[in-house]
Motif scaffolding. Structure first.
Motif, PDB file in Angstrom:
ATOM      1  N   ARG B  76       0.685  -1.154   0.064  1.00  0.00           N
ATOM      2  CA  ARG B  76      -0.127  -0.093  -0.093  1.00  0.00           C
ATOM      3  C   ARG B  76       1.031   1.090   0.093  1.00  0.00           C
ATOM      4  O   ARG B  76       1.574   1.682   0.951  1.00  0.00           O
ATOM      5  N   GLU B  77       0.838   2.095  -0.962  1.00  0.00           N
ATOM      6  CA  GLU B  77       1.554   2.879  -1.093  1.00  0.00           C
ATOM      7  C   GLU B  77       0.864   4.330  -1.437  1.00  0.00           C
ATOM      8  O   GLU B  77       0.901   5.277  -0.651  1.00  0.00           O
ATOM      9  N   GLY B  78      -0.139   4.150  -2.429  1.00  0.00           N
ATOM     10  CA  GLY B  78      -1.136   5.272  -2.591  1.00  0.00           C
ATOM     11  C   GLY B  78      -2.353   5.106  -1.736  1.00  0.00           C
ATOM     12  O   GLY B  78      -2.625   4.473  -0.884  1.00  0.00           O
ATOM     13  N   LEU B  79      -3.410   5.726  -2.416  1.00  0.00           N
ATOM     14  CA  LEU B  79      -4.768   5.689  -1.848  1.00  0.00           C
ATOM     15  C   LEU B  79      -5.428   4.114  -2.026  1.00  0.00           C
ATOM     16  O   LEU B  79      -6.226   3.464  -1.467  1.00  0.00           O
ATOM     17  N   LEU B  80      -4.702   3.294  -2.916  1.00  0.00           N
ATOM     18  CA  LEU B  80      -5.297   2.250  -3.392  1.00  0.00           C
ATOM     19  C   LEU B  80      -4.141   1.018  -2.540  1.00  0.00           C
ATOM     20  O   LEU B  80      -3.108   1.454  -2.709  1.00  0.00           O
ATOM     21  N   GLN B  81      -4.772  -0.123  -2.239  1.00  0.00           N
ATOM     22  CA  GLN B  81      -3.773  -1.110  -1.777  1.00  0.00           C
ATOM     23  C   GLN B  81      -3.837  -2.364  -3.023  1.00  0.00           C
ATOM     24  O   GLN B  81      -4.659  -2.794  -3.622  1.00  0.00           O
ATOM     25  N   ASP B 105     -14.702   9.622   0.659  1.00  0.00           N
ATOM     26  CA  ASP B 105     -14.512  11.085   0.851  1.00  0.00           C
ATOM     27  C   ASP B 105     -13.203  11.391   0.074  1.00  0.00           C
ATOM     28  O   ASP B 105     -12.807  12.202  -0.129  1.00  0.00           O
ATOM     29  N   SER B 106     -12.647  10.045  -0.486  1.00  0.00           N
ATOM     30  CA  SER B 106     -11.420  10.433  -1.375  1.00  0.00           C
ATOM     31  C   SER B 106     -11.940  11.090  -2.703  1.00  0.00           C
ATOM     32  O   SER B 106     -12.696  10.466  -3.533  1.00  0.00           O
ATOM     33  N   GLN B 107     -10.923  12.178  -2.692  1.00  0.00           N
ATOM     34  CA  GLN B 107     -11.151  12.777  -4.086  1.00  0.00           C
ATOM     35  C   GLN B 107      -9.828  12.691  -5.011  1.00  0.00           C
ATOM     36  O   GLN B 107     -10.106  13.077  -6.256  1.00  0.00           O
ATOM     37  N   GLU B 108      -8.964  12.285  -4.409  1.00  0.00           N
ATOM     38  CA  GLU B 108      -7.636  12.223  -5.259  1.00  0.00           C
ATOM     39  C   GLU B 108      -7.304  10.839  -5.275  1.00  0.00           C
ATOM     40  O   GLU B 108      -7.516  10.017  -4.443  1.00  0.00           O
ATOM     41  N   GLY B 109      -6.540  10.125  -6.168  1.00  0.00           N
ATOM     42  CA  GLY B 109      -5.926   8.885  -6.214  1.00  0.00           C
ATOM     43  C   GLY B 109      -6.726   8.009  -6.896  1.00  0.00           C
ATOM     44  O   GLY B 109      -6.318   7.219  -7.911  1.00  0.00           O
ATOM     45  N   GLU B 110      -7.957   7.957  -6.347  1.00  0.00           N
ATOM     46  CA  GLU B 110      -8.784   7.082  -7.118  1.00  0.00           C
ATOM     47  C   GLU B 110      -9.184   7.757  -8.746  1.00  0.00           C
ATOM     48  O   GLU B 110      -9.612   9.041  -8.866  1.00  0.00           O
ATOM     49  N   THR B 111      -9.063   7.078  -9.662  1.00  0.00           N
ATOM     50  CA  THR B 111      -8.867   7.628 -10.995  1.00  0.00           C
ATOM     51  C   THR B 111      -9.971   7.147 -11.695  1.00  0.00           C
ATOM     52  O   THR B 111     -10.667   7.798 -12.827  1.00  0.00           O
ATOM     53  N   TYR B 189       7.596  -3.208  -6.394  1.00  0.00           N
ATOM     54  CA  TYR B 189       8.041  -4.758  -6.457  1.00  0.00           C
ATOM     55  C   TYR B 189       8.845  -4.830  -7.636  1.00  0.00           C
ATOM     56  O   TYR B 189       8.517  -4.248  -8.685  1.00  0.00           O
ATOM     57  N   SER B 190       9.941  -5.641  -7.537  1.00  0.00           N
ATOM     58  CA  SER B 190      10.870  -6.059  -8.582  1.00  0.00           C
ATOM     59  C   SER B 190      10.685  -7.369  -8.958  1.00  0.00           C
ATOM     60  O   SER B 190      10.897  -8.352  -7.837  1.00  0.00           O
ATOM     61  N   ILE B 191      10.263  -7.835  -9.742  1.00  0.00           N
ATOM     62  CA  ILE B 191       9.930  -9.302 -10.241  1.00  0.00           C
ATOM     63  C   ILE B 191      10.632  -9.645 -11.611  1.00  0.00           C
ATOM     64  O   ILE B 191      10.751  -8.902 -12.564  1.00  0.00           O
ATOM     65  N   SER B 192      11.227 -10.864 -11.649  1.00  0.00           N
ATOM     66  CA  SER B 192      11.818 -11.418 -12.709  1.00  0.00           C
ATOM     67  C   SER B 192      11.555 -12.854 -12.956  1.00  0.00           C
ATOM     68  O   SER B 192      11.422 -13.658 -11.944  1.00  0.00           O
ATOM     69  N   ASP B 193      11.530 -12.989 -14.157  1.00  0.00           N
ATOM     70  CA  ASP B 193      11.224 -14.588 -14.843  1.00  0.00           C
ATOM     71  C   ASP B 193      12.782 -15.103 -15.230  1.00  0.00           C
ATOM     72  O   ASP B 193      12.691 -16.348 -15.693  1.00  0.00           O
ATOM     73  N   GLY B 194      13.736 -14.491 -14.921  1.00  0.00           N
ATOM     74  CA  GLY B 194      15.057 -14.638 -15.586  1.00  0.00           C
ATOM     75  C   GLY B 194      15.258 -14.054 -16.740  1.00  0.00           C
ATOM     76  O   GLY B 194      16.315 -14.028 -17.293  1.00  0.00           O
ATOM     77  N   ARG B 195      14.416 -13.643 -17.505  1.00  0.00           N
ATOM     78  CA  ARG B 195      14.555 -13.229 -18.810  1.00  0.00           C
ATOM     79  C   ARG B 195      13.918 -11.615 -18.990  1.00  0.00           C
ATOM     80  O   ARG B 195      14.692 -10.824 -19.351  1.00  0.00           O
ATOM     81  N   ARG B 196      12.792 -11.657 -18.137  1.00  0.00           N
ATOM     82  CA  ARG B 196      12.253 -10.212 -18.236  1.00  0.00           C
ATOM     83  C   ARG B 196      12.276  -9.797 -16.947  1.00  0.00           C
ATOM     84  O   ARG B 196      11.623 -10.387 -15.906  1.00  0.00           O
ATOM     85  N   ASN B 197      12.715  -8.474 -16.753  1.00  0.00           N
ATOM     86  CA  ASN B 197      12.529  -8.020 -15.213  1.00  0.00           C
ATOM     87  C   ASN B 197      11.577  -6.766 -15.364  1.00  0.00           C
ATOM     88  O   ASN B 197      11.668  -5.966 -16.114  1.00  0.00           O
ATOM     89  N   THR B 198      10.733  -6.811 -14.222  1.00  0.00           N
ATOM     90  CA  THR B 198       9.652  -5.812 -13.965  1.00  0.00           C
ATOM     91  C   THR B 198       9.899  -5.134 -12.629  1.00  0.00           C
ATOM     92  O   THR B 198       9.990  -5.592 -11.729  1.00  0.00           O
ATOM     93  N   ILE B 199       9.594  -3.744 -12.819  1.00  0.00           N
ATOM     94  CA  ILE B 199       9.122  -3.186 -11.641  1.00  0.00           C
ATOM     95  C   ILE B 199       7.963  -2.395 -11.707  1.00  0.00           C
ATOM     96  O   ILE B 199       7.980  -1.835 -12.578  1.00  0.00           O
ATOM     97  N   PHE B 200       7.422  -2.621 -10.458  1.00  0.00           N
ATOM     98  CA  PHE B 200       5.997  -2.101 -10.825  1.00  0.00           C
ATOM     99  C   PHE B 200       5.535  -1.357  -9.388  1.00  0.00           C
ATOM    100  O   PHE B 200       6.061  -1.918  -8.075  1.00  0.00           O
ATOM    101  N   TYR B 201       4.757  -0.636  -9.258  1.00  0.00           N
ATOM    102  CA  TYR B 201       4.175   0.231  -8.056  1.00  0.00           C
ATOM    103  C   TYR B 201       2.847   0.891  -8.594  1.00  0.00           C
ATOM    104  O   TYR B 201       2.601   0.966  -9.441  1.00  0.00           O
ATOM    105  N   GLU B 202       2.407   1.324  -7.460  1.00  0.00           N
ATOM    106  CA  GLU B 202       1.072   2.094  -7.333  1.00  0.00           C
ATOM    107  C   GLU B 202       1.219   3.519  -7.029  1.00  0.00           C
ATOM    108  O   GLU B 202       1.897   3.881  -5.797  1.00  0.00           O
ATOM    109  N   LYS B 203       0.579   4.502  -7.756  1.00  0.00           N
ATOM    110  CA  LYS B 203       0.719   5.879  -7.372  1.00  0.00           C
ATOM    111  C   LYS B 203      -0.495   6.509  -7.839  1.00  0.00           C
ATOM    112  O   LYS B 203      -0.683   6.368  -9.054  1.00  0.00           O
ATOM    113  N   ASP B 204      -0.944   7.459  -7.063  1.00  0.00           N
ATOM    114  CA  ASP B 204      -1.936   8.221  -7.594  1.00  0.00           C
ATOM    115  C   ASP B 204      -3.029   7.343  -8.156  1.00  0.00           C
ATOM    116  O   ASP B 204      -3.786   7.701  -9.068  1.00  0.00           O
ATOM    117  N   GLY B 205      -3.474   6.242  -7.794  1.00  0.00           N
ATOM    118  CA  GLY B 205      -4.681   5.367  -8.388  1.00  0.00           C
ATOM    119  C   GLY B 205      -4.167   4.750  -9.461  1.00  0.00           C
ATOM    120  O   GLY B 205      -4.899   4.012 -10.137  1.00  0.00           O
TER     121      GLY B 205
END
Lengths: 190, 233
Positions: B76-81, B105-111, B189-205
């Motif tokens: 959980r980084e942004g308003l969404l988990q 209540d949320s006006q920001e983050g949920e898009t 999160y940093s994830i790899s299958d040995g060939r493809r490496n992915t970094i992903f995160y949540e921000k601003d929804g």
């Protein structure tokens, strides 16, 4: 008093010019020196030396922007002072901001040193920098200059631009990378 | 010749007066046109599905639902988990809504109720060129692919986290999965299958994915260079 009038006093060798710049720009110049030296005594000395340097250079110079002219002198004097401190291995313990800045510009230092050693003159590097700054977005340029010209801390920059410190760091990182890329393209680096 | 750690600062000290003068003034914030331009649009309460050859790693959660879940994790980084489920060969990600009162209540983050705004790269990484770009405001996604002459690729995708569920290929033996800090505040999160490496995160929804055959450190550098992290601040 307007800047043009103050400059005129310098040209007339009227010592009231010194009083006028002191009244108008002492705080501005002190702030510049302070961020570099973090020492009241050294900063005050720098500011006083600034008035003397201005007295010795106007005339023949006629600055187009007096504040920038004086600020530049102060900054140069302060960096010169700091250089001596570092050379003598006695930088003040609380100079973490300057330490961080110096670390951040390490690669740019290497690129600049390389170009000066091989082909280019300092004037050409300055021209390159001016051109680079022109291409930046206003906010990116302000963040870059506030950090590396004015030596603002990350916290000050974050507050000035209403950003998180992380966003400021990312912004600076990106701008430095852009400059490194341009310097490489311009063959300032092999 | 001056050749020390102050060299660059020295040279910078000689820039045009106009730059010095401008940066000596108090900063006047430009109009936050981005924020003002956001307007309400009807809610889009369905999943959107799309495929491309080198985002084969992205599949619909439904396909993986029948597989055994090896582990779960929430981030959980942004308003969404983000809810992560680790399977033997992939990680699925979907967002978990906060409690109802927070949602209201949320006006920001949920898009999902707002106009989509793409967070675009501010420069093309050196040596790469754009080979594909697509923006779809209606379905809330933006994707861009870069490739260089050596065949190395970067795939970037931004999705409305509240609408989209994705799966990223993962290999426990050849790859890795770990949490990393992109900034002081932003965990990814940093994830790899040995060939493809992915970094992903949540921000601003939004869910942001950066995938490449380059190592994690290089992808991190791409993220910083892209300027994506600064957008939306």
């Amino acid at each position: 008093m307007k800047d043009a009038q103050i400059i005129e006093l310098f040209w007339q060798r009227d010592e009231t010019a010194l009083t006028e710049v002191e009244n108008k720009y002492a705080n501005y110049c002190f702030a510049i020196a302070w961020k570099i030296l973090m020492s009241r005594e050294d900063s005050e000395e720098c500011v006083n030396d600034t008035w003397l340097a201005a007295w010795n250079t106007i005339p023949p110079k006629r600055p187009s922007i007096l504040s920038s002219f004086l600020g530049r002198i102060t900054r140069n004097l302060a960096i010169s002072n700091l250089r001596k401190k570092y050379a003598a291995k006695r930088p003040d313990m609380h100079m973490t901001n300057m330490d961080n800045i110096l670390r951040e510009v390490e690669v740019l230092n290497q690129q600049a040193a390389h170009s000066l050693e091989h082909t280019e003159s300092e004037e050409e590097l300055v021209r390159l920098l001016n051109g680079f700054l022109e291409t930046l977005k206003e906010r990116d340029r302000d963040i870059f200059l506030r950090r590396y010209w004015h030596m603002d801390s990350m916290a000050e920059l974050a507050e000035r631009h209403n950003l998180s410190e992380s966003a400021v760091k990312a912004n600076l990182f990106r701008t430095r990378k852009k400059l490194e890329k341009i310097m490489r393209k311009e063959k300032y680096l092999k | 010749m001056k050749n020390d750690q102050f060299l660059f600062l020295d040279i910078l000290g000689q820039i045009d007066d106009t730059f010095i003068e401008a940066s000596s003034q108090p900063w006047k914030e430009e109009k936050a046109a981005i924020g003002e331009s956001r307007s309400r649009t009807p809610h889009r309460g369905f999943l959107h599905i799309r495929c491309r050859w080198h985002i084969a790693a992205v599949v619909i959660l439904l396909a993986a639902m029948s597989m055994a879940v090896l582990a779960n994790d929430d981030i959980r980084e942004g308003l969404l988990q983000l809810h992560l489920q680790f399977f033997s060969d992939n990680v699925t990600i979907n967002s978990v809504q906060e409690d109802a009162s927070q949602q209201n209540d949320s006006q920001e983050g949920e898009t999902s109720d707002e106009e989509f705004r793409a967070y675009k790269w501010e420069e093309v990484p050196e040596g790469y060129q754009v080979v594909y770009e697509e923006e779809n405001a209606e379905f809330g996604y933006y994707v861009i692919d870069f490739e260089n002459d050596d065949g190395s690729f970067i795939h970037y995708m931004q999705n409305d986290a509240s609408l989209f569920t994705t799966s990223i290929t993962f290999d426990e033996e050849k790859g890795y999965k770990r949490r990393i800090k992109l900034t002081d505040e932003l965990e990814a999160y940093s994830i790899s299958d040995g060939r493809r490496n992915t970094i992903f995160y949540e921000k601003d929804g939004f869910l942001f994915e950066f995938m490449s055959d380059q190592p994690e450190e290089t992808i991190t550098e791409f993220i910083f260079m892209s300027g994506i992290l600064e957008q939306g601040d």
